[in-house]
Design a protein around this motif. Sequence first.
Motif, mmCIF file in Angstrom:
data_model
loop_
_atom_site.group_PDB
_atom_site.id
_atom_site.type_symbol
_atom_site.label_atom_id
_atom_site.label_comp_id
_atom_site.label_asym_id
_atom_site.label_seq_id
_atom_site.Cartn_x
_atom_site.Cartn_y
_atom_site.Cartn_z
ATOM 1 N N ASP A 10 0.839 -1.189 0.000
ATOM 2 C CA ASP A 10 0.000 0.000 0.000
ATOM 3 C C ASP A 10 0.875 1.239 0.000
ATOM 4 N N CYS A 11 0.705 2.132 -0.985
ATOM 5 C CA CYS A 11 1.546 3.316 -1.127
ATOM 6 C C CYS A 11 1.428 4.244 0.064
ATOM 7 N N GLY A 12 0.286 4.308 0.702
ATOM 8 C CA GLY A 12 0.141 5.167 1.857
ATOM 9 C C GLY A 12 1.109 4.780 2.962
ATOM 10 N N ALA A 13 1.348 3.506 3.101
ATOM 11 C CA ALA A 13 2.263 3.027 4.125
ATOM 12 C C ALA A 13 3.712 3.290 3.755
ATOM 13 N N LEU A 14 3.977 3.576 2.507
ATOM 14 C CA LEU A 14 5.345 3.796 2.057
ATOM 15 C C LEU A 14 5.800 5.237 2.185
ATOM 16 N N GLY A 15 4.907 6.137 2.519
ATOM 17 C CA GLY A 15 5.242 7.545 2.527
ATOM 18 C C GLY A 15 6.582 7.866 3.146
ATOM 19 N N ALA A 16 6.906 7.267 4.276
ATOM 20 C CA ALA A 16 8.143 7.581 4.967
ATOM 21 C C ALA A 16 9.351 6.865 4.383
ATOM 22 N N VAL A 17 9.143 5.754 3.680
ATOM 23 C CA VAL A 17 10.292 4.977 3.213
ATOM 24 C C VAL A 17 10.518 5.063 1.717
ATOM 25 N N ALA A 18 9.558 5.516 0.949
ATOM 26 C CA ALA A 18 9.714 5.559 -0.503
ATOM 27 C C ALA A 18 10.460 6.823 -0.918
ATOM 28 N N THR A 19 11.656 6.971 -0.364
ATOM 29 C CA THR A 19 12.496 8.108 -0.706
ATOM 30 C C THR A 19 13.224 7.821 -2.009
ATOM 31 N N GLY A 20 13.828 8.839 -2.569
ATOM 32 C CA GLY A 20 14.620 8.643 -3.779
ATOM 33 C C GLY A 20 15.706 7.603 -3.587
ATOM 34 N N THR A 21 16.299 7.589 -2.406
ATOM 35 C CA THR A 21 17.370 6.629 -2.120
ATOM 36 C C THR A 21 16.848 5.204 -2.137
ATOM 37 N N VAL A 22 15.681 4.979 -1.535
ATOM 38 C CA VAL A 22 15.094 3.637 -1.519
ATOM 39 C C VAL A 22 14.730 3.205 -2.931
ATOM 40 N N LEU A 23 14.122 4.106 -3.699
ATOM 41 C CA LEU A 23 13.753 3.794 -5.079
ATOM 42 C C LEU A 23 14.994 3.499 -5.914
ATOM 43 N N PHE A 24 16.069 4.261 -5.695
ATOM 44 C CA PHE A 24 17.333 4.041 -6.395
ATOM 45 C C PHE A 24 17.904 2.663 -6.056
ATOM 46 N N GLN A 25 17.870 2.296 -4.782
ATOM 47 C CA GLN A 25 18.377 0.980 -4.375
ATOM 48 C C GLN A 25 17.583 -0.152 -5.028
ATOM 49 N N LEU A 26 16.275 0.027 -5.158
ATOM 50 C CA LEU A 26 15.459 -0.975 -5.858
ATOM 51 C C LEU A 26 15.902 -1.078 -7.318
ATOM 52 N N LYS A 45 12.147 1.324 -14.305
ATOM 53 C CA LYS A 45 11.008 1.885 -13.562
ATOM 54 C C LYS A 45 11.478 2.521 -12.263
ATOM 55 N N TRP A 46 12.260 1.788 -11.456
ATOM 56 C CA TRP A 46 12.699 2.311 -10.165
ATOM 57 C C TRP A 46 13.681 3.463 -10.335
ATOM 58 N N PHE A 47 14.567 3.378 -11.330
ATOM 59 C CA PHE A 47 15.471 4.499 -11.587
ATOM 60 C C PHE A 47 14.676 5.735 -12.009
ATOM 61 N N ASN A 48 13.642 5.527 -12.801
ATOM 62 C CA ASN A 48 12.798 6.639 -13.238
ATOM 63 C C ASN A 48 12.150 7.320 -12.032
ATOM 64 N N GLU A 53 12.581 11.910 -7.929
ATOM 65 C CA GLU A 53 12.798 12.394 -6.563
ATOM 66 C C GLU A 53 14.126 13.148 -6.428
ATOM 67 N N GLY A 54 14.810 13.348 -7.549
ATOM 68 C CA GLY A 54 16.027 14.157 -7.531
ATOM 69 C C GLY A 54 17.339 13.411 -7.424
ATOM 70 N N VAL A 55 17.334 12.102 -7.579
ATOM 71 C CA VAL A 55 18.571 11.319 -7.497
ATOM 72 C C VAL A 55 19.253 11.349 -8.868
ATOM 73 N N ALA A 56 20.294 12.160 -8.984
ATOM 74 C CA ALA A 56 20.981 12.362 -10.264
ATOM 75 C C ALA A 56 21.575 11.067 -10.809
ATOM 76 N N GLU A 57 22.141 10.249 -9.939
ATOM 77 C CA GLU A 57 22.736 8.984 -10.380
ATOM 78 C C GLU A 57 21.673 8.063 -10.980
ATOM 79 N N ALA A 83 1.944 3.872 -13.329
ATOM 80 C CA ALA A 83 0.966 3.092 -12.576
ATOM 81 C C ALA A 83 1.307 3.115 -11.083
ATOM 82 N N TRP A 84 2.596 3.020 -10.776
ATOM 83 C CA TRP A 84 3.011 3.046 -9.375
ATOM 84 C C TRP A 84 2.685 4.399 -8.752
ATOM 85 N N LEU A 85 2.925 5.461 -9.481
ATOM 86 C CA LEU A 85 2.607 6.804 -8.992
ATOM 87 C C LEU A 85 1.099 6.995 -8.807
#
Length: 88
Positions: A10-26, A45-48, A53-57, A83-85
């Motif tokens: 559930d995306c609502g539960a991810l609010g605190a953890v779905a940072t650019g860094t977490v998405l980049f790691q995925l 998808k995850w890099f996008n 979220e501003g992760v240049a790498e 779709a994820w958004l």
Amino acid sequence: MARYEISSVDCGALGAVATGTVLFQLGLMYAVGRSVPTDRVAAHKWFNLAAREGVAEAARLRKELALEMTSDEVAEAQRAARAWLAQG
């Protein structure tokens, strides 16, 4: 660490953890097959999402990865990111 596809949570539960860094790691996990099968579409998808979220790498790796993908694969990755958004 438990393995799961973040899109199944559930995306609502991810609010605190779905940072650019977490998405980049995925993205990295799927790009190199670390703890998950290698999947260029999922990695893109995850890099996008991380780049959004501003992760240049992530933007750099997304571009590099896209050079190895077909246009259909890139389109599929972009649809998956939208779709994820939309879930949020």
